[in-house]
Write an enzyme that holds these catalytic residues in place. Structure first.
Site, mmCIF file in Angstrom:
data_model
loop_
_atom_site.group_PDB
_atom_site.id
_atom_site.type_symbol
_atom_site.label_atom_id
_atom_site.label_comp_id
_atom_site.label_asym_id
_atom_site.label_seq_id
_atom_site.Cartn_x
_atom_site.Cartn_y
_atom_site.Cartn_z
ATOM 1 N N GLU A 364 0.823 -1.006 -0.017
ATOM 2 C CA GLU A 364 0.067 -0.091 -0.096
ATOM 3 C C GLU A 364 1.060 1.231 -0.034
ATOM 4 O O GLU A 364 0.596 2.180 0.698
ATOM 5 C CB GLU A 364 -1.144 -0.016 1.197
ATOM 6 C CG GLU A 364 -1.867 -1.233 1.213
ATOM 7 C CD GLU A 364 -3.509 -0.879 1.252
ATOM 8 O OE1 GLU A 364 -3.602 0.189 1.312
ATOM 9 O OE2 GLU A 364 -4.001 -1.969 1.207
ATOM 10 N N THR A 366 5.355 1.957 -0.224
ATOM 11 C CA THR A 366 6.312 1.525 0.814
ATOM 12 C C THR A 366 6.428 2.786 1.675
ATOM 13 O O THR A 366 5.740 3.971 1.330
ATOM 14 C CB THR A 366 7.590 1.343 -0.011
ATOM 15 O OG1 THR A 366 8.047 2.724 -0.501
ATOM 16 C CG2 THR A 366 7.402 0.129 -1.077
HETATM 17 C C1 LIG Z 1 2.332 -9.446 0.301
HETATM 18 C C2 LIG Z 1 2.041 -8.249 -0.569
HETATM 19 C C3 LIG Z 1 0.868 -8.060 -1.084
HETATM 20 C C4 LIG Z 1 0.545 -7.069 -1.932
HETATM 21 N N1 LIG Z 1 -0.802 -6.780 -2.248
HETATM 22 C C5 LIG Z 1 -1.220 -5.960 -3.229
HETATM 23 C C6 LIG Z 1 -2.428 -5.703 -3.872
HETATM 24 O O1 LIG Z 1 -3.308 -6.376 -3.299
HETATM 25 N N2 LIG Z 1 -2.691 -4.990 -5.102
HETATM 26 C C7 LIG Z 1 -1.666 -4.358 -5.641
HETATM 27 O O2 LIG Z 1 -2.004 -3.679 -6.429
HETATM 28 N N3 LIG Z 1 -0.417 -4.710 -5.166
HETATM 29 C C8 LIG Z 1 -0.073 -4.942 -3.948
HETATM 30 N N4 LIG Z 1 1.100 -5.424 -3.632
HETATM 31 C C9 LIG Z 1 2.145 -4.720 -4.142
HETATM 32 C C10 LIG Z 1 3.027 -3.522 -3.389
HETATM 33 O O3 LIG Z 1 1.768 -2.299 -2.973
HETATM 34 C C11 LIG Z 1 4.216 -3.232 -4.004
HETATM 35 O O4 LIG Z 1 5.225 -4.186 -3.672
HETATM 36 C C12 LIG Z 1 4.845 -1.883 -3.508
HETATM 37 O O5 LIG Z 1 3.953 -0.682 -3.616
HETATM 38 C C13 LIG Z 1 6.166 -1.435 -3.701
HETATM 39 O O6 LIG Z 1 6.407 -1.798 -5.195
HETATM 40 P P1 LIG Z 1 7.650 -2.644 -5.832
HETATM 41 O O7 LIG Z 1 7.266 -4.125 -5.025
HETATM 42 O O8 LIG Z 1 7.599 -2.671 -7.219
HETATM 43 O O9 LIG Z 1 8.883 -1.820 -5.141
HETATM 44 P P2 LIG Z 1 9.900 -0.819 -6.113
HETATM 45 O O10 LIG Z 1 8.823 0.255 -6.802
HETATM 46 O O11 LIG Z 1 10.448 -1.554 -7.201
HETATM 47 O O12 LIG Z 1 10.537 -0.164 -4.772
HETATM 48 C C14 LIG Z 1 11.881 -0.734 -4.530
HETATM 49 C C15 LIG Z 1 12.570 0.246 -3.460
HETATM 50 O O13 LIG Z 1 12.644 1.454 -4.072
HETATM 51 C C16 LIG Z 1 12.101 2.278 -3.050
HETATM 52 N N5 LIG Z 1 11.610 3.574 -3.971
HETATM 53 C C17 LIG Z 1 10.946 3.087 -5.085
HETATM 54 N N6 LIG Z 1 10.652 4.756 -5.668
HETATM 55 C C18 LIG Z 1 11.172 5.396 -4.563
HETATM 56 C C19 LIG Z 1 11.125 6.953 -4.508
HETATM 57 N N7 LIG Z 1 10.544 7.731 -5.490
HETATM 58 N N8 LIG Z 1 11.935 7.375 -3.558
HETATM 59 C C20 LIG Z 1 12.494 6.668 -2.711
HETATM 60 N N9 LIG Z 1 12.439 5.219 -2.534
HETATM 61 C C21 LIG Z 1 11.877 4.728 -3.705
HETATM 62 C C22 LIG Z 1 10.769 1.601 -2.656
HETATM 63 O O14 LIG Z 1 10.504 2.196 -1.395
HETATM 64 C C23 LIG Z 1 11.522 0.162 -2.343
HETATM 65 O O15 LIG Z 1 12.244 0.105 -1.187
HETATM 66 C C24 LIG Z 1 1.578 -6.068 -2.587
HETATM 67 C C25 LIG Z 1 2.946 -6.628 -1.954
HETATM 68 C C26 LIG Z 1 3.037 -7.661 -1.213
HETATM 69 C C27 LIG Z 1 4.492 -7.734 -0.859
#
Ligand SMILES: Cc1cc2nc3c(=O)[nH]c(=O)nc-3n(C[C@H](O)[C@H](O)[C@H](O)COP(=O)(O)OP(=O)(O)OC[C@H]3O[C@@H](n4cnc5c(N)ncnc54)[C@H](O)[C@@H]3O)c2cc1C
Length: 378
Positions: A364, A366
């Site tokens: 929701e 990070t």
């Molecule tokens: C168990 C689980 C359930 C989930 N359920 C859902 C769901 O029901 N529906 C849905 O749509 N999604 C869901 N998600 C997805 C979740 O919302 C994403 O994993 C999350 O938004 C982060 O995206 P990413 O994993 O692609 O990380 P990335 O976007 O690749 O980020 C990687 C790292 O970079 C950092 N980062 C990225 N951009 C920036 C910035 N501008 N400034 C500083 N730091 C940054 C992030 O904080 C993180 O530490 C779920 C994830 C998990 C693990």
């Protein structure tokens, strides 16, 4: 020891008491086994729905409980304290209902809302993609209008309840106009072309199924578009404000439970001839844990009261999500420390709580993204 609550009405006190009763009977006793075996407890959502606990913040005309968010979140905290996967599931279900409730037409609401709000039909929310998590405007899934239908193609990653839900609230691109080219669709389970990968093998929260949803020429009637074409991302982000409060409440419940287990253990375990809680060095760790739980609760309640008053609360929701989930991570980690070697085993639940807390800092939005939202508003 359950949390001390200041609730606005006798009715809301009864609701919290009912939730504690259901949580003690139906949730807490089953959580450890289901988490170990990775069993998704679908029937629990039906139980909660039939008890009226899934509809609390919605108006009575849709079968809702007409309760303020302040009350709904405290009920959700109690559910999260008993079983985090179920608390997260309730919060995600609410998120999947939000577009229909807030942006649906009268016909759409009349057709779908009663079953989705009562929990008879469980929802999933599909925003993230493998390459577009923190930056959902980069999504590639497409919906193309063909006559009276839209045909959806693409893959939505990380879907909570993927393969288990009865309907999917899907964000997909209807034009190349960046964030304004995204639209929101109601996609029922069973739609041909709606497919699911094997669930993710996660660190924790194994009772909550997470899977990639594949859209392979999935055709839905044009009437399943929620809101207007191009409105999808703003609908999705508006939903996330409320969703973040849900996660903050679940994280607070998880932290409260870890504190309770740690305090009980510290009263029973002896070292150097007395209960370890009598050693000030350890008692202060517990005091910091208690302060972290209370401050988490205060942040989500403060944001909820703004929402209940009809005032903007997006920044405060991000603060609540950030504080509550960072605090849950710290409190659950400290709970493992309080239990010493026992805390590192699966004989006690605190190692599981620690694994469950970690993901709350990630989904929701990070906690880096929450800081982005908060700092932009300064
Ligand atoms: C168990 C689980 C359930 C989930 N359920 C859902 C769901 O029901 N529906 C849905 O749509 N999604 C869901 N998600 C997805 C979740 O919302 C994403 O994993 C999350 O938004 C982060 O995206 P990413 O994993 O692609 O990380 P990335 O976007 O690749 O980020 C990687 C790292 O970079 C950092 N980062 C990225 N951009 C920036 C910035 N501008 N400034 C500083 N730091 C940054 C992030 O904080 C993180 O530490 C779920 C994830 C998990 C693990």
């Amino acid at each position: 020891m359950p949390a001390t609550r200041h609730l606005p009405t006798p009715e809301s006190e009864d609701l919290v008491a009912l939730t504690r009763e259901i949580a003690a009977k139906e949730l807490a006793p089953r959580a450890a086994d289901a988490e170990r075996s990775g069993t998704f407890p679908r029937e629990v959502f039906t139980t909660l729905g039939r008890a009226g606990l899934l509809t609390l913040p919605y108006p009575e005309e849709f079968g809702g409980g007409a309760q303020p968010y302040e009350v709904y979140l405290q009920v959700l905290e109690e559910i999260g304290a008993a079983w985090a996967s179920v608390g997260v599931g309730v919060s995600v279900h609410a998120l999947s209902c939000f577009p229909l409730f807030a942006y649906g037409s009268d016909e759409q609401r009349a057709e779908w809302l009663p079953d989705v709000l009562s929990g008879e039909r469980l929802g999933a929310y599909c925003l993230s993609e493998a390459h577009a998590g923190s930056d959902p405007a980069g999504m590639r899934a497409r919906a193309v209008r063909e006559g009276d239908s839209y045909v959806l193609n693409g893959a939505k990653a990380w879907t909570t309840h993927g393969g288990k839900a009865d309907f999917y609230t899907v964000m997909a691109r209807t034009s190349d106009d960046g964030p304004r080219g995204i639209s929101c669709f109601h996609v029922p389970a069973g739609t041909p072309g709606l497919e699911f990968d094997e669930p993710e093998d996660k660190m924790g929260l194994m009772g909550s199924t997470t899977a990639t949803v594949r859209l392979v020429g999935a055709r839905v009637p044009a009437g399943n578009l929620i809101g207007t074409e191009g409105q999808g991302l703003s609908i999705a982000l508006a939903g996330l404000d409320a969703g973040r409060l849900g996660i903050a409440a679940v994280a607070t419940g998880l932290a409260q439970r870890a504190l309770d287990v740690a305090v009980q253990y510290a009263k029973e375990r002896e070292a150097f001839g007395k209960a370890i809680i009598k050693h000030q060095g350890l008692a202060f760790v517990l005091a910091d844990m208690a302060a972290a739980v209370e401050s988490a609760r205060a942040t989500y309640l403060s944001a909820a009261r703004l929402k209940d008053a009809g005032r903007p609360y997006g920044r405060e929701a991000s603060i609540a999500k950030l504080v509550a989930t960072d605090n849950a991570m710290k409190v659950t980690t400290d709970a493992v420390q309080v239990l010493g070697g026992a805390g590192y085993t699966r004989d006690f639940p605190v190692e599981r709580f620690m694994r469950e807390a970690k993901v709350m800092q990630i989904f929701e939005g990070t906690n880096q993204i929450q800081r982005l939202v908060i700092s932009r508003g300064l």
